[in-house]
Design a protein around this motif. Structure first.
Motif, PDB file in Angstrom:
ATOM      1  N   ILE A  41       0.809   3.244   3.348  1.00  0.00           N
ATOM      2  CA  ILE A  41      -0.397   4.072   3.263  1.00  0.00           C
ATOM      3  C   ILE A  41      -0.713   4.725   4.607  1.00  0.00           C
ATOM      4  N   CYS A  44       1.534   7.663   4.813  1.00  0.00           N
ATOM      5  CA  CYS A  44       1.086   8.734   3.916  1.00  0.00           C
ATOM      6  C   CYS A  44      -0.101   9.489   4.492  1.00  0.00           C
ATOM      7  N   ARG A  45      -1.028   8.754   5.043  1.00  0.00           N
ATOM      8  CA  ARG A  45      -2.212   9.389   5.632  1.00  0.00           C
ATOM      9  C   ARG A  45      -1.863  10.205   6.862  1.00  0.00           C
ATOM     10  N   ASP A  48       0.342  13.141   5.298  1.00  0.00           N
ATOM     11  CA  ASP A  48      -0.117  13.775   4.065  1.00  0.00           C
ATOM     12  C   ASP A  48       1.022  13.905   3.043  1.00  0.00           C
ATOM     13  N   HIS A  51       2.197   8.814  -1.892  1.00  0.00           N
ATOM     14  CA  HIS A  51       2.520   7.397  -1.753  1.00  0.00           C
ATOM     15  C   HIS A  51       3.728   7.023  -2.616  1.00  0.00           C
ATOM     16  N   ARG A  78       0.438  -1.019  -1.397  1.00  0.00           N
ATOM     17  CA  ARG A  78       0.624  -0.803   0.039  1.00  0.00           C
ATOM     18  C   ARG A  78       1.715  -1.748   0.504  1.00  0.00           C
TER      19      ARG A  78
END
Length: 84
Positions: A41, A44-45, A48, A51, A78
């Motif tokens: 995660i 991914c953050r 961008d 997931h 996660r």
């Protein structure tokens, strides 16, 4: 070299050294090596990215023996990982 350039240089180096790697899988490895992200995660953050795509690549990296999954959150999927 700024951090972004360092990250992309590491991706290029990894891809040149292992033809099995996709740009995304090399990005996951580079982020782990550079302490940018060590879980799905966070990666991914930071970039961008979906997931589901990252989880698929983590599975491939684990199969290749390049990444070790340390634990998974059963509720969110996660995935925490470290370099093999």
């Amino acid at each position: 070299m700024d951090p972004t350039e360092l990250y992309f240089a590491e991706i290029e180096r990894l891809i040149a050294g292992d033809p099995r790697l996709t740009t995304l899988s090399a990005g996951i490895l580079a982020a782990a090596r550079l302490d940018i992200a060590r879980d799905s995660i966070a990666f991914c953050r930071a970039l961008d990215v979906s997931h589901a795509l990252v989880l698929r690549e983590i599975g491939d990296l684990e199969d290749f023996g390049l990444l070790k999954v340390d634990r998974r959150d059963p509720r969110t999927s996660r995935t925490f990982y470290s370099l093999s």
